[in-house]
Each structure stands twice: as structure tokens, then as C-alpha cells.
Design a protein around this motif. Structure first.
Motif, mmCIF file in Angstrom:
data_model
loop_
_atom_site.group_PDB
_atom_site.id
_atom_site.type_symbol
_atom_site.label_atom_id
_atom_site.label_comp_id
_atom_site.label_asym_id
_atom_site.label_seq_id
_atom_site.Cartn_x
_atom_site.Cartn_y
_atom_site.Cartn_z
ATOM 1 N N PRO A 70 0.834 -1.212 0.000
ATOM 2 C CA PRO A 70 0.000 0.000 0.000
ATOM 3 C C PRO A 70 0.862 1.253 0.000
ATOM 4 O O PRO A 70 1.924 1.313 0.619
ATOM 5 C CB PRO A 70 -0.810 -0.125 1.295
ATOM 6 N N SER A 71 0.410 2.282 -0.696
ATOM 7 C CA SER A 71 1.206 3.495 -0.872
ATOM 8 C C SER A 71 1.539 4.164 0.452
ATOM 9 O O SER A 71 2.624 4.747 0.609
ATOM 10 C CB SER A 71 0.453 4.471 -1.785
ATOM 11 N N GLU A 72 0.628 4.089 1.432
ATOM 12 C CA GLU A 72 0.876 4.769 2.700
ATOM 13 C C GLU A 72 1.983 4.103 3.524
ATOM 14 O O GLU A 72 2.470 4.686 4.493
ATOM 15 C CB GLU A 72 -0.403 4.839 3.535
ATOM 16 N N LEU A 73 2.396 2.885 3.131
ATOM 17 C CA LEU A 73 3.465 2.213 3.864
ATOM 18 C C LEU A 73 4.788 2.210 3.115
ATOM 19 O O LEU A 73 5.805 1.811 3.673
ATOM 20 C CB LEU A 73 3.053 0.762 4.173
ATOM 21 N N ARG A 74 4.782 2.641 1.863
ATOM 22 C CA ARG A 74 6.017 2.602 1.074
ATOM 23 C C ARG A 74 7.015 3.628 1.598
ATOM 24 O O ARG A 74 6.655 4.741 1.993
ATOM 25 C CB ARG A 74 5.712 2.893 -0.392
ATOM 26 N N ASN A 75 8.270 3.212 1.582
ATOM 27 C CA ASN A 75 9.396 4.106 1.927
ATOM 28 C C ASN A 75 9.307 4.643 3.353
ATOM 29 O O ASN A 75 9.961 5.634 3.679
ATOM 30 C CB ASN A 75 9.472 5.272 0.935
ATOM 31 N N ARG A 76 8.509 4.025 4.187
ATOM 32 C CA ARG A 76 8.453 4.410 5.586
ATOM 33 C C ARG A 76 9.629 3.801 6.343
ATOM 34 O O ARG A 76 10.039 2.681 6.062
ATOM 35 C CB ARG A 76 7.148 3.929 6.209
ATOM 36 N N LYS A 77 10.137 4.511 7.309
ATOM 37 C CA LYS A 77 11.176 3.990 8.183
ATOM 38 C C LYS A 77 10.514 3.531 9.478
ATOM 39 O O LYS A 77 10.216 4.328 10.359
ATOM 40 C CB LYS A 77 12.233 5.048 8.449
ATOM 41 N N PHE A 78 10.270 2.227 9.571
ATOM 42 C CA PHE A 78 9.537 1.694 10.709
ATOM 43 C C PHE A 78 10.421 1.380 11.898
ATOM 44 O O PHE A 78 9.941 1.306 13.026
ATOM 45 C CB PHE A 78 8.793 0.418 10.297
ATOM 46 N N GLY A 79 11.725 1.198 11.659
ATOM 47 C CA GLY A 79 12.579 0.771 12.750
ATOM 48 C C GLY A 79 12.166 -0.615 13.221
ATOM 49 O O GLY A 79 11.730 -1.466 12.445
ATOM 50 N N ARG A 80 12.283 -0.827 14.518
ATOM 51 C CA ARG A 80 11.889 -2.110 15.079
ATOM 52 C C ARG A 80 10.357 -2.215 15.101
ATOM 53 O O ARG A 80 9.659 -1.320 15.578
ATOM 54 C CB ARG A 80 12.428 -2.247 16.504
ATOM 55 N N VAL A 81 9.838 -3.331 14.583
ATOM 56 C CA VAL A 81 8.396 -3.573 14.597
ATOM 57 C C VAL A 81 8.155 -4.905 15.297
ATOM 58 O O VAL A 81 8.667 -5.945 14.879
ATOM 59 C CB VAL A 81 7.811 -3.622 13.176
ATOM 60 N N ALA A 82 7.383 -4.862 16.400
ATOM 61 C CA ALA A 82 7.141 -6.079 17.176
ATOM 62 C C ALA A 82 5.865 -5.926 17.984
ATOM 63 O O ALA A 82 5.372 -4.814 18.204
ATOM 64 C CB ALA A 82 8.323 -6.369 18.110
ATOM 65 N N ALA A 83 5.339 -7.065 18.392
ATOM 66 C CA ALA A 83 4.177 -7.090 19.285
ATOM 67 C C ALA A 83 4.366 -8.243 20.255
ATOM 68 O O ALA A 83 4.825 -9.323 19.869
ATOM 69 C CB ALA A 83 2.882 -7.256 18.496
ATOM 70 N N SER A 84 4.015 -8.029 21.502
ATOM 71 C CA SER A 84 4.104 -9.076 22.501
ATOM 72 C C SER A 84 3.024 -8.847 23.540
ATOM 73 O O SER A 84 2.517 -7.730 23.692
ATOM 74 C CB SER A 84 5.485 -9.094 23.160
ATOM 75 N N GLY A 85 2.679 -9.889 24.248
ATOM 76 C CA GLY A 85 1.671 -9.693 25.262
ATOM 77 C C GLY A 85 1.166 -10.979 25.871
ATOM 78 O O GLY A 85 1.624 -12.078 25.549
#
Length: 336
Positions: A272-287
């Protein structure tokens, strides 16, 4: 006392099909039955063979057998057994081979060194079976590579609706009783299951390092580990328990998901265009989560773009009409 049994039947008509070459050769000597040959040819040019021995131990038979089987057309065998395989593509479920060593008593059997091959897929299996008031099963299964897409039916075509007509919607079904019935089945057996698949392809996407380790004891399900190493750039690991001893099913679960390859994960989402070229860094989920079909508690942490979002609270009636009571805490050093 010595006795020999030989039974040979060239053709046997059974369940609308023909079994050929039915042979039984066995010898009894000094309380030991030597099974020289039990074999037959079933539909689909499928053969089964048994050799080994049976002795009396502590008043019950003790078997030590070598069992082999092969089929040139497994589909034909399954159809003969009234198992519907029409949804599986016609070029699958063809060749099948199996061999194993079976030992124990009729109430306590162990199948060792089970080697199977379905079409071109080697499968290694270990099985222990205890037949008592509540049966107990021990199962270990290992598969190297599996293309699950090849065994799934083609996607359904959209329903063509004539002008002026509307497609009929299926009536919503109350699935809760079905869940409860399935959960209550855990009271009927005990089990220890360990399954691994090195690589499996689902929806044209490879999943690597898939593993499941679980036990079922006294109606309780303990998933000691459920994990995969990579799926579209994601790694996940989870464990949990399900308890039905109180009559009202309750559970607890703990999980962690890491995005190890963000560009690949974005492509998996359709780029999707809104996610292109984004710098997300660390992406994680826990719980963690716990509760019942009536109410559950959750504590979840989401990490992305250098920020952290923590969700802590509860959800009432999660399957019917969810009611959320959740507090959110956001820490975001940078939003751009």
C-alpha cells in the motif's frame, strides 16, 4: 504343539470392490505364533503386508510386527472407503508408501520408525497408543517440505447475480455451541503431540520453521510452543493453556511477533502506498491474555517507528457483542 495355517483367496468381493491375492501364512510353535505373511491387493493397486510374531506375555498377546503398505492410486482407496476427496486436485493423493515396526499389546501399542511418502512428500512419524477407558496418544510427526496449495481446492468463483436480483446471504450461525462441543472433546482422550514442518507453502507464501508441541491431560490443553521462524518477513512464538475443569472454559496465552524483514512484509500486504518508503525501525508485538468466553483480560505492547503502544484492559463477551474497557499508553519520541 505345532500347527500351521495357510489361507489363500484369489478374489474376495468386499464393499463393492475386489480384493485380490488375500494370503495368510502363520505357524504356531511353543506358544509363539510366527506370522510369515499376511498380505492382500486392494483397489488402486494398493498392497498391505504384515510379518512378525505374536507371543503370550502375562496372559495377553505381545506383538512384534513389520507392517508395510503401498498404493499407486490412494484416491481410489479413499473413495472405496467412502472418504470424499473430490475437493483435492486430481493430480494429488496418488502414490503412497508406508512402513513401520509395531510392538506391544493390544492395549498398549507403539509404532516405531514410521516412514511415509505421500506423492513426493516424505513424512516421518512416531506413534504410541494406549487403549483404556480414556485413550492416550503419543504422536511425533516431521515433514521437510509441503506445498499445501497443491492440496487445496481452487478458490470459489464469485456468484453471478442477474440484474435486479440480489445475492442471498447465509443466515448467521451461532458458533458458540460448536466451540464448546469441540472443547469438551478434550475430556475424551489424553495426548502428547510434537509436529514440525521445515517449510510449508500456503497461499503462495512460504512458512519456515513451523513447530507445535502440545499435551492434552484430563481435559486441559497445554500448548507448550507454537512457532514459525519466517512468514512473509514475520517471526512468531506463542504458548498457552486451555482449561475446562471448572465447566466454563478458561484460557491463558502468551505471544511474541517480530517483523524481521519490513519491506517483504509490506509487499505481502499488497505494498500500500501509505506504507512505502516508511522507516519503521523495530516492529514487534508481545503480550499476554487470559479469561473465558465471557470475559478476557489483555496486556499488549506494540513497537514501531521508535515508539511503544501499551494496551491494558478487558473485553466482555468477546465472541458475541464485544465490550472494550482498555487503557492505552503511547510513548513516541518521534512521530515523523
Amino acid at each position: 504343539f505345532v500347527a500351521t495355517l495357510v489361507v489363500v483367496a484369489d478374489v474376495v468381493q468386499f464393499e463393492g470392490s475386489v480384493i485380490r491375492g488375500l494370503t495368510t501364512k502363520a505357524a504356531l510353535k511353543d506358544g509363539r505364533v510366527s506370522v510369515e505373511d499376511i498380505s492382500a491387493v486392494f483397489p488402486g493397486n494398493s498392497t498391505v503386508g504384515v510379518k512378525g510374531s505374536v507371543v503370550a506375555a502375562s496372559g495377553e498377546p505381545q506383538v512384534d510386527l513389520r507392517v508395510t503398505g503401498r498404493s499407486d492410486n490412494l484416491r481410489e482407496v479413499l473413495e472405496w472407503l467412502d472418504i470424499d476427496v473430490s475437493a483435492v486436485p486430481a493430480d494429488r493423493l496418488r502414490r503412497f508408501t508406508v512402513s513401520t515396526d509395531v510392538a506391544g499389546t493390544p492395549q498398549n501399542l507403539t509404532a516405531r520408525n514410521i516412514a511415509m511418502k505421500l506423492d513426493s512428500i516424505p513424512i516421518s512419524v512416531g506413534l504410541a497408543l494406549v487403549l483404556r477407558d480414556k485413550p492416550a496418544i503419543g504422536l511425533r510427526i516431521a515433514v521437510d517440505r509441503l506445498n499445501l496449495d497443491g492440496y487445496l481446492p481452487p478458490k470459489e468463483r464469485p456468484i453471478n447475480v442477474k440484474p435486479g436480483e440480489t445475492a442471498k446471504k447465509a443466515e448467521p450461525a451461532d458458533e458458540t455451541p460448536g466451540y464448546i462441543d469441540a472443547i469438551q472433546m478434550l475430556n475424551r482422550f489424553d495426548a502428547n503431540i510434537d509436529a514440525t514442518i521445515n517449510s510449508i507453502t500456503v497461499s503462495r507464501t512460504a512458512v519456515s520453521g513451523l513447530a507445535l508441541d502440545l499435551t492434552v491431560v484430563n481435559g486441559g490443553l497445554d500448548v507448550r510452543r507454537l512457532k514459525f521462524d519466517d512468514f512473509a518477513g514475520i517471526r512468531a512464538d506463542a504458548k498457552g493453556k486451555l482449561n475446562i475443569a471448572t465447566g466454563q472454559p478458561s484460557f491463558e496465552v502468551e505471544y511474541r511477533v517480530d517483523v524481521t524483514d519490513t519491506p517483504r512484509f509490506v509487499r505481502f500486504l499488497g505494498n500500500p502506498s501509505e506504507l512505502r518508503n516508511r522507516k519503521f525501525g523495530r516492529v514487534a508485538a508481545s503480550g499476554k491474555g487470559s479469561g473465558s468466553l465471557e470475559s478476557l483480560k489483555l496486556n499488549t505492547k506494540l513497537e514501531a517507528m521508535g515508539g511503544t503502544l501499551v494496551l491494558n484492559g478487558s473485553v466482555a463477551q468477546p465472541l458475541m457483542a464485544p465490550q472494550f474497557n482498555v487503557a492505552a499508553t503511547l510513548r513516541a519520541p518521534e512521530l515523523v
